[in-house]
Design a protein around this motif. Structure first.
Motif, PDB file in Angstrom:
ATOM      1  N   TRP A   3       0.745  -1.070   0.022  1.00 36.37           N
ATOM      2  CA  TRP A   3       0.173   0.098  -0.057  1.00 36.37           C
ATOM      3  C   TRP A   3       1.153   1.301   0.001  1.00 36.37           C
ATOM      4  O   TRP A   3       0.207   2.220  -0.046  1.00 36.37           O
ATOM      5  CB  TRP A   3      -1.015  -0.111   1.291  1.00 36.37           C
ATOM      6  N   ASP A   4       2.139   1.089   0.054  1.00 38.64           N
ATOM      7  CA  ASP A   4       3.027   2.339   0.113  1.00 38.64           C
ATOM      8  C   ASP A   4       3.469   2.564  -1.326  1.00 38.64           C
ATOM      9  O   ASP A   4       4.348   3.664  -1.530  1.00 38.64           O
ATOM     10  CB  ASP A   4       4.251   2.173   1.060  1.00 38.64           C
ATOM     11  N   ARG A   5       3.279   1.804  -2.087  1.00 45.76           N
ATOM     12  CA  ARG A   5       3.454   1.938  -3.705  1.00 45.76           C
ATOM     13  C   ARG A   5       2.543   3.290  -4.177  1.00 45.76           C
ATOM     14  O   ARG A   5       1.540   3.197  -3.950  1.00 45.76           O
ATOM     15  CB  ARG A   5       3.598   0.865  -4.619  1.00 45.76           C
ATOM     16  N   PRO A   6       3.125   3.619  -5.388  1.00 43.13           N
ATOM     17  CA  PRO A   6       2.038   4.586  -6.163  1.00 43.13           C
ATOM     18  C   PRO A   6       0.784   3.958  -6.829  1.00 43.13           C
ATOM     19  O   PRO A   6       0.969   2.851  -6.843  1.00 43.13           O
ATOM     20  CB  PRO A   6       2.904   4.979  -7.422  1.00 43.13           C
ATOM     21  N   ILE A   7      -0.207   4.496  -6.443  1.00 44.45           N
ATOM     22  CA  ILE A   7      -1.447   4.031  -6.784  1.00 44.45           C
ATOM     23  C   ILE A   7      -1.581   3.458  -8.022  1.00 44.45           C
ATOM     24  O   ILE A   7      -2.272   2.301  -8.366  1.00 44.45           O
ATOM     25  CB  ILE A   7      -2.668   4.979  -6.397  1.00 44.45           C
ATOM     26  N   ILE A   8      -1.000   4.095  -9.206  1.00 43.12           N
ATOM     27  CA  ILE A   8      -1.041   3.425 -10.390  1.00 43.12           C
ATOM     28  C   ILE A   8      -0.357   2.226 -10.594  1.00 43.12           C
ATOM     29  O   ILE A   8      -0.849   1.177 -11.314  1.00 43.12           O
ATOM     30  CB  ILE A   8      -0.511   4.274 -11.558  1.00 43.12           C
ATOM     31  N   VAL A   9       0.880   1.843  -9.827  1.00 45.70           N
ATOM     32  CA  VAL A   9       1.735   0.817  -9.799  1.00 45.70           C
ATOM     33  C   VAL A   9       0.628  -0.287  -9.183  1.00 45.70           C
ATOM     34  O   VAL A   9       0.607  -1.466  -9.846  1.00 45.70           O
ATOM     35  CB  VAL A   9       2.906   0.696  -9.198  1.00 45.70           C
ATOM     36  N   GLN A  10      -0.036   0.001  -7.992  1.00 45.59           N
ATOM     37  CA  GLN A  10      -0.822  -0.918  -7.446  1.00 45.59           C
ATOM     38  C   GLN A  10      -2.090  -1.416  -8.321  1.00 45.59           C
ATOM     39  O   GLN A  10      -2.259  -2.656  -8.421  1.00 45.59           O
ATOM     40  CB  GLN A  10      -1.683  -0.270  -5.987  1.00 45.59           C
ATOM     41  N   TYR A  11      -2.612  -0.463  -9.000  1.00 41.97           N
ATOM     42  CA  TYR A  11      -3.611  -0.892 -10.017  1.00 41.97           C
ATOM     43  C   TYR A  11      -2.931  -1.841 -11.049  1.00 41.97           C
ATOM     44  O   TYR A  11      -3.719  -2.863 -11.394  1.00 41.97           O
ATOM     45  CB  TYR A  11      -4.150   0.292 -10.859  1.00 41.97           C
TER      46      TYR A  11
END
Length: 339
Positions: free
Chosen positions: A82-90
């Motif tokens: 959850w600490d990664r950029p939101i676009i990477v998580q997506y």
């Protein structure tokens, strides 16, 4: 010397060829419809993921508790990505979705895919049985009401169907629990722990929920079938069929019904989608361990990973149902294929 009859025939053929509507090939129709469905699923994934992940609240706080230190919360975020950029998580999440991996719930430690398969064993039979029952009721009552629209019987069916649409499904469910479960010795709530290993108990536990879901849907479908039958009866071809010696019943069954199926396909797709969404309420009323009930509990616990997976499957199912309905309409009805 030119033959005037042949020239006239040639001219008429050229005009017919010019006026003849161009029809899309079946392969082109299928490819275009599937492409739009894939695009819709992609958009749905974007909306679901970013809408849920921008909600207020921190799941790390829920996992760690109010007494967790900032260092512990940061460790939880790192463990779950959850600490990664939101676009990477997506992109990581959507890549897993394409392979059937919807992730692992950080709250239960269980695979979302395994949870979904387990819950669908309750929800899918419930939705299919409800749709089948609603369709049978709607066809019988709708055809009768449409064929007898000017008589008292048809008007009574129309009036009753309006009441069925107005009554919420949870009210129907509670009435069935109070007045039907005990006299018929049917389970009012719950589902066997062994699931479908006890098929008799499983079927009995789904009877009342199936009826609860089917009644409002049957009422809506009945009115649609009735309207379609009335509309088709007002066309010229039923009168032509009657003039050729067919009885009223033969005209209804061989001509009117045949032309009523295509408009009904789109409504059935919407009805199936509504049934999937309607299970959320019905499973709560009857305490069924299905997709709807688990989705509600996951939202309450802010289990975003599970909610994302479940919503993605439900949304994709609705899109696929609409795609199939659109394909059938375009492939079976030449008028829809005309461009």
């Amino acid at each position: 010397m030119t033959n005037p009859v042949a020239a006239d025939a040639s001219t008429r053929a050229e005009k017919e060829q010019t006026l003849k509507p161009k029809r899309s090939s079946g392969l082109r129709i299928i490819a275009g419809t599937v492409a739009w469905a894939v695009f819709a699923i992609l958009i749905a994934s974007v909306v679901i993921f970013f809408a849920l992940n921008t909600l207020p609240g921190d799941p790390a706080v829920i996992l760690g508790g109010l007494d967790a230190s900032p260092e512990q919360l940061q460790l939880i975020r790192q463990e779950n990505g959850w600490d990664r950029p939101i676009i990477v998580q997506y992109f990581d999440w959507f890549t897993g979705v394409l392979t059937g991996d919807f992730g692992t719930s950080p709250f239960t430690g269980m695979s979302v895919t395994d949870q979904l398969v387990s819950k669908l064993q309750v929800t899918l039979p419930l939705a299919i049985a409800s749709l089948a029952l609603a369709l049978v009721i709607a066809l019988v009552l709708g055809i009768y009401a449409g064929a007898r629209a000017e008589f008292a019987g048809g008007k009574v069916v129309s009036w009753v169907s309006q009441i069925g649409i107005a009554v919420p499904s949870f009210i129907v469910g509670m009435l069935l629990v109070m007045y039907v479960a005990a006299p018929l010795n049917l389970p009012a709530t719950g589902f066997p722990r062994q699931g479908w290993d006890q098929p008799g108990q499983a079927i009995r536990s789904l009877i009342l929920p199936t009826v609860t879901l089917a009644i409002p849907q049957a009422a809506a479908l009945t009115r649609y079938v009735r309207s379609t039958i009335i509309e088709q009866r007002a066309q010229d071809y039923p009168r032509t069929a009657r003039a050729q010696g067919l009885s009223r019943f033969q005209t209804l069954m061989t001509h009117v019904l045949r032309n009523s199926w295509l408009p009904l396909l789109g409504v059935l797709a919407l009805d199936a989608a509504a049934l999937l969404m309607g299970t959320v309420v019905v499973e709560q009323v009857f305490a069924l361990p299905g997709v709807g009930r688990h989705l509600v509990s996951s939202v309450t616990n802010r289990d975003i990973t599970t909610v994302q997976g479940f919503l993605m499957v439900l949304s994709s199912t609705v899109i696929v149902l609409m795609m199939i309905s659109n394909l059938l309409a375009r492939l079976l009805d030449p008028r829809v294929r005309v461009r």
